[in-house]
Design a protein around this motif. Structure first.
Motif, PDB file in Angstrom:
ATOM      1  N   ASP A  27     -25.904  43.744 130.797  1.00 34.59           N
ATOM      2  CA  ASP A  27     -24.994  44.017 129.381  1.00 34.59           C
ATOM      3  C   ASP A  27     -25.926  44.590 128.094  1.00 34.59           C
ATOM      4  O   ASP A  27     -25.558  45.424 127.596  1.00 34.59           O
ATOM      5  CB  ASP A  27     -24.665  43.124 129.094  1.00 34.59           C
ATOM      6  CG  ASP A  27     -23.636  42.691 129.960  1.00 34.59           C
ATOM      7  OD1 ASP A  27     -22.992  43.040 130.692  1.00 34.59           O
ATOM      8  OD2 ASP A  27     -23.808  41.075 130.237  1.00 34.59           O
ATOM      9  N   ARG A  48     -31.211  54.862 128.105  1.00 37.68           N
ATOM     10  CA  ARG A  48     -29.556  55.619 127.571  1.00 37.68           C
ATOM     11  C   ARG A  48     -29.980  56.877 128.941  1.00 37.68           C
ATOM     12  O   ARG A  48     -28.740  56.260 129.289  1.00 37.68           O
ATOM     13  CB  ARG A  48     -30.083  56.338 126.935  1.00 37.68           C
ATOM     14  CG  ARG A  48     -28.857  57.119 125.686  1.00 37.68           C
ATOM     15  CD  ARG A  48     -27.252  56.293 126.157  1.00 37.68           C
ATOM     16  NE  ARG A  48     -27.394  55.479 125.330  1.00 37.68           N
ATOM     17  CZ  ARG A  48     -27.108  54.041 125.017  1.00 37.68           C
ATOM     18  NH1 ARG A  48     -26.779  53.724 126.516  1.00 37.68           N
ATOM     19  NH2 ARG A  48     -26.913  53.135 124.473  1.00 37.68           N
ATOM     20  N   CYS A  51     -29.509  54.172 132.417  1.00 37.34           N
ATOM     21  CA  CYS A  51     -28.737  53.107 131.849  1.00 37.34           C
ATOM     22  C   CYS A  51     -27.292  53.753 130.878  1.00 37.34           C
ATOM     23  O   CYS A  51     -27.694  53.183 129.995  1.00 37.34           O
ATOM     24  CB  CYS A  51     -29.741  51.911 131.822  1.00 37.34           C
ATOM     25  SG  CYS A  51     -30.475  51.410 132.790  1.00 37.34           S
ATOM     26  N   PRO A  52     -26.647  53.992 131.537  1.00 36.24           N
ATOM     27  CA  PRO A  52     -26.047  55.149 130.318  1.00 36.24           C
ATOM     28  C   PRO A  52     -24.588  53.982 129.168  1.00 36.24           C
ATOM     29  O   PRO A  52     -24.418  53.704 128.250  1.00 36.24           O
ATOM     30  CB  PRO A  52     -24.717  55.877 130.664  1.00 36.24           C
ATOM     31  CG  PRO A  52     -25.185  55.878 132.309  1.00 36.24           C
ATOM     32  CD  PRO A  52     -26.396  55.124 132.769  1.00 36.24           C
ATOM     33  N   ASP A  53     -24.437  52.604 129.905  1.00 31.69           N
ATOM     34  CA  ASP A  53     -23.710  51.668 129.779  1.00 31.69           C
ATOM     35  C   ASP A  53     -24.282  50.375 129.590  1.00 31.69           C
ATOM     36  O   ASP A  53     -23.317  50.007 128.460  1.00 31.69           O
ATOM     37  CB  ASP A  53     -22.548  51.622 130.675  1.00 31.69           C
ATOM     38  CG  ASP A  53     -22.006  52.961 131.777  1.00 31.69           C
ATOM     39  OD1 ASP A  53     -21.178  53.072 130.539  1.00 31.69           O
ATOM     40  OD2 ASP A  53     -21.273  52.372 132.745  1.00 31.69           O
ATOM     41  N   ASP A  81     -27.202  52.449 120.090  1.00 35.60           N
ATOM     42  CA  ASP A  81     -26.015  51.796 119.356  1.00 35.60           C
ATOM     43  C   ASP A  81     -25.749  51.134 117.906  1.00 35.60           C
ATOM     44  O   ASP A  81     -25.100  51.021 117.752  1.00 35.60           O
ATOM     45  CB  ASP A  81     -25.609  50.991 120.417  1.00 35.60           C
ATOM     46  CG  ASP A  81     -25.086  51.629 122.091  1.00 35.60           C
ATOM     47  OD1 ASP A  81     -24.241  52.270 121.770  1.00 35.60           O
ATOM     48  OD2 ASP A  81     -26.170  50.826 122.563  1.00 35.60           O
ATOM     49  N   GLN A 104     -17.123  46.210 124.046  1.00 37.86           N
ATOM     50  CA  GLN A 104     -16.867  46.762 125.583  1.00 37.86           C
ATOM     51  C   GLN A 104     -16.103  46.154 126.278  1.00 37.86           C
ATOM     52  O   GLN A 104     -15.209  46.796 127.090  1.00 37.86           O
ATOM     53  CB  GLN A 104     -18.564  46.524 126.030  1.00 37.86           C
ATOM     54  CG  GLN A 104     -19.813  47.552 124.971  1.00 37.86           C
ATOM     55  CD  GLN A 104     -21.141  47.127 126.320  1.00 37.86           C
ATOM     56  OE1 GLN A 104     -21.639  46.413 126.150  1.00 37.86           O
ATOM     57  NE2 GLN A 104     -21.694  47.883 125.429  1.00 37.86           N
ATOM     58  N   THR A 105     -15.658  44.849 126.373  1.00 32.36           N
ATOM     59  CA  THR A 105     -15.267  44.199 127.131  1.00 32.36           C
ATOM     60  C   THR A 105     -13.501  44.648 126.536  1.00 32.36           C
ATOM     61  O   THR A 105     -12.097  43.904 127.701  1.00 32.36           O
ATOM     62  CB  THR A 105     -15.334  42.619 127.700  1.00 32.36           C
ATOM     63  OG1 THR A 105     -15.295  42.015 125.852  1.00 32.36           O
ATOM     64  CG2 THR A 105     -16.477  42.477 127.709  1.00 32.36           C
ATOM     65  N   ARG A 126     -14.270  60.638 128.870  1.00 30.71           N
ATOM     66  CA  ARG A 126     -16.004  60.755 127.924  1.00 30.71           C
ATOM     67  C   ARG A 126     -16.489  62.208 127.759  1.00 30.71           C
ATOM     68  O   ARG A 126     -17.571  61.567 127.286  1.00 30.71           O
ATOM     69  CB  ARG A 126     -16.535  59.069 128.234  1.00 30.71           C
ATOM     70  CG  ARG A 126     -16.125  58.194 127.853  1.00 30.71           C
ATOM     71  CD  ARG A 126     -16.584  56.930 128.018  1.00 30.71           C
ATOM     72  NE  ARG A 126     -17.218  56.586 126.453  1.00 30.71           N
ATOM     73  CZ  ARG A 126     -17.584  56.260 125.541  1.00 30.71           C
ATOM     74  NH1 ARG A 126     -15.829  55.580 125.471  1.00 30.71           N
ATOM     75  NH2 ARG A 126     -17.609  55.953 124.642  1.00 30.71           N
ATOM     76  N   ARG A 138     -24.067  60.034 121.780  1.00 31.92           N
ATOM     77  CA  ARG A 138     -23.494  58.796 121.589  1.00 31.92           C
ATOM     78  C   ARG A 138     -22.628  57.905 122.606  1.00 31.92           C
ATOM     79  O   ARG A 138     -21.350  58.539 121.126  1.00 31.92           O
ATOM     80  CB  ARG A 138     -24.645  58.320 120.919  1.00 31.92           C
ATOM     81  CG  ARG A 138     -25.820  58.807 121.119  1.00 31.92           C
ATOM     82  CD  ARG A 138     -27.062  57.942 119.932  1.00 31.92           C
ATOM     83  NE  ARG A 138     -26.793  58.419 118.908  1.00 31.92           N
ATOM     84  CZ  ARG A 138     -26.144  57.416 117.909  1.00 31.92           C
ATOM     85  NH1 ARG A 138     -26.005  56.189 118.939  1.00 31.92           N
ATOM     86  NH2 ARG A 138     -26.173  57.238 117.072  1.00 31.92           N
ATOM     87  N   PRO A 139     -22.128  57.162 122.832  1.00 32.89           N
ATOM     88  CA  PRO A 139     -20.705  55.991 122.982  1.00 32.89           C
ATOM     89  C   PRO A 139     -20.058  55.985 121.948  1.00 32.89           C
ATOM     90  O   PRO A 139     -19.536  55.899 121.613  1.00 32.89           O
ATOM     91  CB  PRO A 139     -21.672  54.663 123.898  1.00 32.89           C
ATOM     92  CG  PRO A 139     -23.175  55.433 124.470  1.00 32.89           C
ATOM     93  CD  PRO A 139     -23.636  55.943 123.593  1.00 32.89           C
ATOM     94  N   ASP A 143     -17.118  58.032 120.170  1.00 32.90           N
ATOM     95  CA  ASP A 143     -15.942  56.607 119.968  1.00 32.90           C
ATOM     96  C   ASP A 143     -15.231  57.220 118.826  1.00 32.90           C
ATOM     97  O   ASP A 143     -13.829  57.029 118.035  1.00 32.90           O
ATOM     98  CB  ASP A 143     -15.941  55.236 119.494  1.00 32.90           C
ATOM     99  CG  ASP A 143     -16.565  54.867 121.570  1.00 32.90           C
ATOM    100  OD1 ASP A 143     -16.137  55.520 122.698  1.00 32.90           O
ATOM    101  OD2 ASP A 143     -16.843  53.562 122.067  1.00 32.90           O
TER     102      ASP A 143
END
Length: 218
Positions: A27, A48, A51-53, A81, A104-105, A126, A138-139, A143
């Motif tokens: 995670d 990154r 493992c993009p997530d 991040d 994230q959840t 995305r 980036r994430p 967002d």
């Protein structure tokens, strides 16, 4: 970490960390930039990509003052991040992890693509695309841009951006917001300059003491 409900794996080298990341799904990754075999920023870029997530939090002692953003920007551009500057307390680290993982959840359901001028923001895939060409984000950058795009032309307070993109109980300085916002702003400008045809893209305006506004595309 174990006493706070986590199941950590400790890798002493960047090479072993890549092996562990390929072997199991994680995670989050806490990445110290001072490694004996690989450059920490190179490792962040590789993680990154593979493992993009993965949530990546950089731990660094390279900055001598908290106002020095050079290493912070480099770390975020490499795919991290968030960051923590040494020395830091375990309480702060745990609070940051909870904030990110909770976000994230509890991500909101995907919405229909947003269109501003020649820019399309697809929250389901995305993807951020002007004229069909992807802009790499980036994430957290994605967002932030998507949140501003839902309110084009409106002033969005810093507190709302931190609450919705990070966490409503965010613990720590909001300078992370300013450093992260520089990413989409820079990439939108580069995309407009590199386009072979006229490209109508919105611009991000800083509202000092308040927040940010995504200007409507001309």
């Amino acid at each position: 970490m174990r006493s706070n409900g986590y199941t950590p794996t400790w890798s002493r080298t960047g090479t072993s960390a890549l092996t562990e990341a390929a072997r199991s799904a994680y995670d989050a990754g806490l990445l110290d930039l001072s490694l004996p075999d690989l450059d920490g920023l190179d490792l962040a870029r590789t993680l990154r990509t593979r493992c993009p997530d993965l949530l990546i939090v950089i731990l660094t002692a390279r900055t001598h003052a908290r106002t020095d953003d050079i290493d912070v920007i480099a770390g975020l551009d490499a795919g991290a991040d968030d960051y923590l500057v040494k020395p830091f307390s375990l309480t702060v680290l745990l609070a940051r992890l909870r904030a990110h993982l909770r976000r994230q959840t509890t991500a909101p359901p995907p919405q229909r693509p947003l269109r501003l001028g020649d820019l399309t923001i697809d929250t389901m895939e995305r993807r951020c695309t002007p004229h069909g060409t992807d802009i790499p984000l980036r994430p957290k950058e994605f967002d932030l841009l998507a949140l501003l795009a839902r309110h084009p032309g409106e002033a969005v307070p810093r507190e709302d951006l931190m609450a919705q993109v990070w966490d409503e109980n965010w613990f720590g300085p909001t300078k992370t917001l300013d450093v992260t916002m520089a990413g989409p702003r820079r990439r939108l400008a580069l995309a407009a300059a590199a386009s072979a045809r006229p490209c109508r893209l919105p611009q991000i305006t800083t509202l000092r003491g308040h927040g940010y506004r995504l200007e409507r595309a001309p």
